[in-house]
Design a protein around this motif. Structure first.
Motif, mmCIF file in Angstrom:
data_model
loop_
_atom_site.group_PDB
_atom_site.id
_atom_site.type_symbol
_atom_site.label_atom_id
_atom_site.label_comp_id
_atom_site.label_asym_id
_atom_site.label_seq_id
_atom_site.Cartn_x
_atom_site.Cartn_y
_atom_site.Cartn_z
ATOM 1 N N LYS A 1 -16.315 -29.982 -17.321
ATOM 2 C CA LYS A 1 -16.710 -28.682 -17.859
ATOM 3 C C LYS A 1 -17.322 -28.838 -19.250
ATOM 4 O O LYS A 1 -17.102 -29.848 -19.932
ATOM 5 C CB LYS A 1 -15.497 -27.742 -17.925
ATOM 6 N N GLU A 2 -18.071 -27.803 -19.630
ATOM 7 C CA GLU A 2 -18.656 -27.767 -20.961
ATOM 8 C C GLU A 2 -18.233 -26.488 -21.664
ATOM 9 O O GLU A 2 -18.255 -25.401 -21.070
ATOM 10 C CB GLU A 2 -20.180 -27.831 -20.900
ATOM 11 N N ARG A 3 -17.846 -26.612 -22.920
ATOM 12 C CA ARG A 3 -17.453 -25.481 -23.742
ATOM 13 C C ARG A 3 -18.698 -24.942 -24.444
ATOM 14 O O ARG A 3 -19.180 -25.515 -25.429
ATOM 15 C CB ARG A 3 -16.389 -25.924 -24.748
ATOM 16 N N ARG B 1 -16.979 -21.105 -20.587
ATOM 17 C CA ARG B 1 -16.903 -22.462 -20.029
ATOM 18 C C ARG B 1 -17.758 -22.514 -18.767
ATOM 19 O O ARG B 1 -17.754 -21.574 -17.975
ATOM 20 C CB ARG B 1 -15.458 -22.847 -19.682
ATOM 21 N N ARG C 1 -20.064 -28.628 -15.191
ATOM 22 C CA ARG C 1 -21.168 -29.554 -15.390
ATOM 23 C C ARG C 1 -21.292 -30.472 -14.185
ATOM 24 O O ARG C 1 -21.004 -31.663 -14.251
ATOM 25 C CB ARG C 1 -20.941 -30.341 -16.676
ATOM 26 N N HIS D 1 -23.529 -33.553 -14.607
ATOM 27 C CA HIS D 1 -23.110 -34.649 -15.484
ATOM 28 C C HIS D 1 -22.892 -35.918 -14.656
ATOM 29 O O HIS D 1 -22.374 -35.873 -13.538
ATOM 30 C CB HIS D 1 -21.824 -34.277 -16.215
ATOM 31 N N GLU E 1 -19.752 -36.671 -25.366
ATOM 32 C CA GLU E 1 -20.087 -35.351 -25.900
ATOM 33 C C GLU E 1 -18.824 -34.609 -26.334
ATOM 34 O O GLU E 1 -17.813 -34.634 -25.646
ATOM 35 C CB GLU E 1 -20.827 -34.507 -24.856
ATOM 36 N N ASN F 1 -18.371 -31.275 -26.650
ATOM 37 C CA ASN F 1 -18.107 -30.019 -25.951
ATOM 38 C C ASN F 1 -17.901 -30.193 -24.451
ATOM 39 O O ASN F 1 -17.715 -29.212 -23.740
ATOM 40 C CB ASN F 1 -19.257 -29.034 -26.187
ATOM 41 N N VAL F 2 -17.952 -31.411 -23.951
ATOM 42 C CA VAL F 2 -17.730 -31.688 -22.524
ATOM 43 C C VAL F 2 -16.341 -32.286 -22.357
ATOM 44 O O VAL F 2 -15.923 -33.140 -23.156
ATOM 45 C CB VAL F 2 -18.805 -32.639 -21.971
#
Length: 411
Positions: free
Chosen positions: A73-75, A81, A84, A87, A336, A338-339
């Motif tokens: 997931k990405e914030r 949220r 991803r 990814h 990353e 935020n991931v």
């Protein structure tokens, strides 16, 4: 293999083991050997898995970690949220961690290593910053050292006896309970006496039933019995005790001999009760409630019933392992900020349709989920008009008319 034979084999590099050249290598070989318990039974990770309770606990926890959906997931911001699925790590963790394992096989094996050895290792195959694969490594062949700069260094002994040195950035390292912050503590080490006792009890029971569940006896002869007579008498008695065609027949003694049984009653040995205690004791080391491994006699020991025990298992045992996986993936595999990785814990109630139904109804009523979000959780396609969030019941500011528009009540 005896301990001395194991050490000799290690000196010679036999069975792909690391050659012993230093005191640290000798200590590692001794730890890997069949170190005996006070009950006289060799206990290590491999022999422990032959104990039914250990196998059940490892299978249960490893299966839960292996089967829970793992998301990347990405914030986006403090409230948003997103998944991803694009990814690269999503493909590794959800499709193909390496050339021969499925994701569930990889996680199940790594979790078993973590439970039995306290550590689990996987070499990271990278292309630049992208993770292309995870190669599991045998924790018994790994040596971890903390350098002066506080970074970790890994030395892995290959099957050919050579050593591969890896940096911290090249290894995914799952650590269980640790006392030094570097190496995890093996459950087998601290549960050695309980496991040895359980294996000794199991061996005792097997030997007892091998002899048709009858205790041995003493034969008294009025005179001296020669060696040949002793062998003939012993052979006939062994055939008699093994049952078969001799089952139920009377034992005939010659030359004025008398027999006296050497009986050990269940009250004397408390064998069955001892087996039950060992089973519960081992389950305690792994944090598994007894009813989940088939022991339902004391179903209230973890709470007010089976349901509370299951909740306790998820809260106090499984959550610990899931958090270890998530934090390790975030540290070792995701550059990353935020991931992040996240297990879908709601899947734990997938087999309980009543609980799922109550959860969905509550979330819909209070406007937390939309119908299409519920359908997504159930692997169903969205429907038209299913993206609406219903207003919570019995709250002000709804879609109905306000009190100001109503006529006042007259007496």
């Amino acid at each position: 293999m005896k301990l001395i034979d194991t050490i000799k084999a290690a000196f010679q590099g036999a069975d792909g083991g690391q050659q012993i050249t230093t005191s640290d290598d000798l200590e590692a070989a001794i730890r890997a050997a069949n170190v005996g318990s006070a009950a006289g039974m060799p206990v290590n990770a491999n022999t422990a898995m032959r104990v039914s309770t250990v196998f059940a606990c490892v299978r249960l926890i490893s299966g839960a970690v292996a089967n829970l959906p793992l998301h990347i997931k990405e914030r986006v911001d403090s409230e948003t949220r997103i998944d991803r699925t694009d990814h690269q790590l999503w493909t590794v963790l959800r499709r193909r961690p390496n050339a021969w394992q499925t994701p569930s096989q990889f996680r199940r094996m790594m979790q078993a290593h973590l439970l039995l050895r306290g550590n689990a290792f996987a070499m990271i195959a990278r292309s630049g910053s992208k993770v292309l694969g995870l190669i599991p490594l045998d924790p018994d062949r790994m040596k971890v050292t903390q350098l002066d700069n506080l970074r970790l260094s890994y030395e892995y002994t290959r099957r050919d006896g050579g050593v591969t040195r890896l940096t911290q950035d090249e290894v995914m390292h799952l650590v269980g309970l640790t006392l030094d912050g570097v190496n995890g503590v093996s459950v087998i080490t601290y549960a050695r006496e309980s496991l040895g006792l359980s294996m000794a009890q199991e061996q005792h029971g097997s030997n007892t039933f091998k002899n048709a569940a009858r205790p041995s006896m003493v034969l008294l002869h009025p005179k001296k019995l020669g060696k040949e007579g002793q062998e003939n008498l012993r052979a006939s008695l062994d055939a008699y005790r093994q049952g078969g065609d001799q089952e139920g027949k009377a034992l005939i003694l010659e030359e004025g001999m008398e027999s006296k049984p050497l009986s050990m009653t269940a009250e004397d040995a408390q064998w069955i009760e001892g087996r039950k205690f060992s089973r519960t004791d081992i389950a305690m080391f792994f944090g598994v409630p007894p009813h989940m491994i088939g022991d339902t006699e004391k179903s209230t020991s973890w709470g007010s019933g089976i349901e509370q025990q299951s909740i306790g298992f998820v809260t106090y045992t499984l959550e610990d392992h899931l958090t270890t996986w998530e934090e390790t993936i975030n540290r070792d595999l995701i550059p990353e900020e935020n991931v992040y990785s996240r297990f879908n814990r709601k899947a734990l109630v997938r087999g309980d349709i009543k609980t799922r139904q109550g959860f969905y109804v509550s979330m819909l009523q209070w406007g937390v989920l939309s119908p299409n979000e519920v359908r997504k959780l159930e692997d169903e396609n969205p429907r038209d008009g299913g993206d609406v969030y219903y207003d919570p019941p019995n709250t002000a500011g709804g879609q109905g008319e306000s009190n100001d528009d109503q006529e006042p009540t007259r007496d």
